[in-house]
Design a protein around this motif. Sequence first.
Motif, PDB file in Angstrom:
ATOM      1  N   TYR A 189       0.798  -1.221   0.000  1.00 33.87           N
ATOM      2  CA  TYR A 189       0.000   0.000   0.000  1.00 33.87           C
ATOM      3  C   TYR A 189       0.833   1.274   0.000  1.00 33.87           C
ATOM      4  O   TYR A 189       0.354   2.312  -0.465  1.00 33.87           O
ATOM      5  CB  TYR A 189      -0.930   0.006   1.213  1.00 33.87           C
ATOM      6  N   VAL A 190       2.058   1.213   0.554  1.00 34.03           N
ATOM      7  CA  VAL A 190       2.902   2.411   0.615  1.00 34.03           C
ATOM      8  C   VAL A 190       4.336   2.070   0.229  1.00 34.03           C
ATOM      9  O   VAL A 190       4.784   0.930   0.401  1.00 34.03           O
ATOM     10  CB  VAL A 190       2.893   3.055   2.021  1.00 34.03           C
ATOM     11  N   PHE A 196       6.235   4.487   7.750  1.00 30.67           N
ATOM     12  CA  PHE A 196       4.838   4.521   8.201  1.00 30.67           C
ATOM     13  C   PHE A 196       4.705   3.863   9.570  1.00 30.67           C
ATOM     14  O   PHE A 196       4.046   4.386  10.475  1.00 30.67           O
ATOM     15  CB  PHE A 196       3.944   3.815   7.183  1.00 30.67           C
ATOM     16  N   LEU A 200       3.677   5.678  13.169  1.00 31.12           N
ATOM     17  CA  LEU A 200       2.573   5.139  13.964  1.00 31.12           C
ATOM     18  C   LEU A 200       3.021   4.870  15.404  1.00 31.12           C
ATOM     19  O   LEU A 200       2.272   5.120  16.357  1.00 31.12           O
ATOM     20  CB  LEU A 200       2.071   3.846  13.321  1.00 31.12           C
ATOM     21  N   SER A 222       7.150  12.693  12.080  1.00 36.11           N
ATOM     22  CA  SER A 222       6.160  12.712  11.006  1.00 36.11           C
ATOM     23  C   SER A 222       6.622  13.546   9.819  1.00 36.11           C
ATOM     24  O   SER A 222       6.495  13.116   8.664  1.00 36.11           O
ATOM     25  CB  SER A 222       4.818  13.235  11.530  1.00 36.11           C
ATOM     26  N   GLY A 226       8.015  11.538   6.855  1.00 32.98           N
ATOM     27  CA  GLY A 226       7.023  11.763   5.802  1.00 32.98           C
ATOM     28  C   GLY A 226       7.685  12.315   4.549  1.00 32.98           C
ATOM     29  O   GLY A 226       7.409  11.872   3.422  1.00 32.98           O
ATOM     30  N   TYR A 230       8.217  10.358   0.915  1.00 33.84           N
ATOM     31  CA  TYR A 230       7.833  10.911  -0.386  1.00 33.84           C
ATOM     32  C   TYR A 230       9.008  10.879  -1.352  1.00 33.84           C
ATOM     33  O   TYR A 230       8.866  10.533  -2.532  1.00 33.84           O
ATOM     34  CB  TYR A 230       7.345  12.351  -0.209  1.00 33.84           C
ATOM     35  N   SER A 248       0.685   4.511  -2.445  1.00 33.51           N
ATOM     36  CA  SER A 248       0.975   5.841  -1.904  1.00 33.51           C
ATOM     37  C   SER A 248       2.418   5.892  -1.438  1.00 33.51           C
ATOM     38  O   SER A 248       3.111   4.870  -1.391  1.00 33.51           O
ATOM     39  CB  SER A 248       0.036   6.153  -0.726  1.00 33.51           C
ATOM     40  N   ILE A 250       3.522   7.198   1.736  1.00 28.26           N
ATOM     41  CA  ILE A 250       3.682   6.815   3.149  1.00 28.26           C
ATOM     42  C   ILE A 250       2.352   6.673   3.899  1.00 28.26           C
ATOM     43  O   ILE A 250       2.296   5.988   4.908  1.00 28.26           O
ATOM     44  CB  ILE A 250       4.589   7.839   3.873  1.00 28.26           C
ATOM     45  N   ILE A 251       1.275   7.273   3.407  1.00 26.86           N
ATOM     46  CA  ILE A 251      -0.032   7.146   4.067  1.00 26.86           C
ATOM     47  C   ILE A 251      -0.937   6.324   3.155  1.00 26.86           C
ATOM     48  O   ILE A 251      -1.264   6.769   2.051  1.00 26.86           O
ATOM     49  CB  ILE A 251      -0.671   8.524   4.357  1.00 26.86           C
ATOM     50  N   PRO A 252      -1.352   5.142   3.587  1.00 30.61           N
ATOM     51  CA  PRO A 252      -2.148   4.259   2.722  1.00 30.61           C
ATOM     52  C   PRO A 252      -3.424   4.902   2.204  1.00 30.61           C
ATOM     53  O   PRO A 252      -4.098   5.655   2.920  1.00 30.61           O
ATOM     54  CB  PRO A 252      -2.480   3.069   3.648  1.00 30.61           C
ATOM     55  N   THR A 254      -4.107   7.313   0.285  1.00 28.06           N
ATOM     56  CA  THR A 254      -4.266   8.783   0.195  1.00 28.06           C
ATOM     57  C   THR A 254      -3.598   9.375  -1.037  1.00 28.06           C
ATOM     58  O   THR A 254      -3.867  10.516  -1.393  1.00 28.06           O
ATOM     59  CB  THR A 254      -3.661   9.472   1.437  1.00 28.06           C
TER      60      THR A 254
END
Length: 256
Positions: A189-190, A196, A200, A222, A226, A230, A248, A250-252, A254
Motif C-alpha cells: 500500500y505504501v 509509516f 505510527l 512525522s 514523511g 515521499y 501511496s 507513506i499514508i495508505p 491517500t
Amino acid sequence: MDISSSESSLSTTIYTATVISILTFLYQISSPAPYGKFSKTGGVFCTLKIDSSIAWFVQESPAFFIPFHNLCVRWTSLSWVSFLALVMFCSHYFNRSFIYPLSIKTSRKAPLETCISAFLFCTFNGWLQSKSIITYNDYNRVTYLSFMGVILFLIGMYINIASDYHLNDLAKQRVGNQYLLPHRGMFKYVSAANYFGEILEWIGFMLFIQTLAAAWFCFFTSIFLGQRGYQTHRFYKEKIADYPKFRSSIIPFTGF
C-alpha cells in the motif's frame, strides 16, 4: 530546581527544537538526508564512511542508554505510566541499536556526517524524553487515549520491524545498482512502510504519555520521515519499471 522552573525550561527547549525541526524540513526538501539510497558522494564528511552496522549502533544507542539508565535508577519512584513509557521508548531503541544493525546485509557504508548528526539528535532526544517523563511523573493521567496509544505503538513497531527485515532481504538479492520492488506487508500500500510504522509508533507514544516532548518528537518524526517517504516514493518510481500506480508514498490510500 523546582517543578515549575523545570517545566518552563523544558517548554523553552521544546519550542526551540520545533523551530529547528521546521528549518531542517525546509532544507531537506531539496537536499535529502545523506544516508541509504540518498548518500552523497561529495564533501569532506561524505568521503569519510564507516561500517553501516557500527554506525547504526553508535548513532542510535544514546536514545536507549539514557532512558534505560533513568529506568534502572528511578524505577521505584516512577508511576506505572512513566515506567511503561520509558519501557516503550527503550524497546524501540533497543531494536534500532542492537538488533537491527545485526540484520543489515549491505556493503554500503554510512557517511560519518550522518552518523554524527544522528548521534547528537538521539542523545538530545533520549535526554529530553527521559527528563519530560520524570518531570511529569506525578501528573500522569490514564484515559482511553492512553490504551489506544499502546496499541498503536505495538502495531507500528511490528510494521516497522517487519518492513525493515523485508528491505534487508531484498538488499541481499540485489545485483549491482538494481533495486527490487518491495511487496510484502504494508509495502503493498505504501512505498515507505518502515517509515509509516515508525510514525505510527510515535503517535501511539504521544497518545500514551501525553507530554509536550512526546508531541514534539511525534511532529518531528512525522515531517522528517514523511518527507523522506515521499522522496523514496519518487526514487522507486524512477528506478523500477511498472511501479504500482496505486501505491501511496507513506499514508495508505491517500496518494501521499
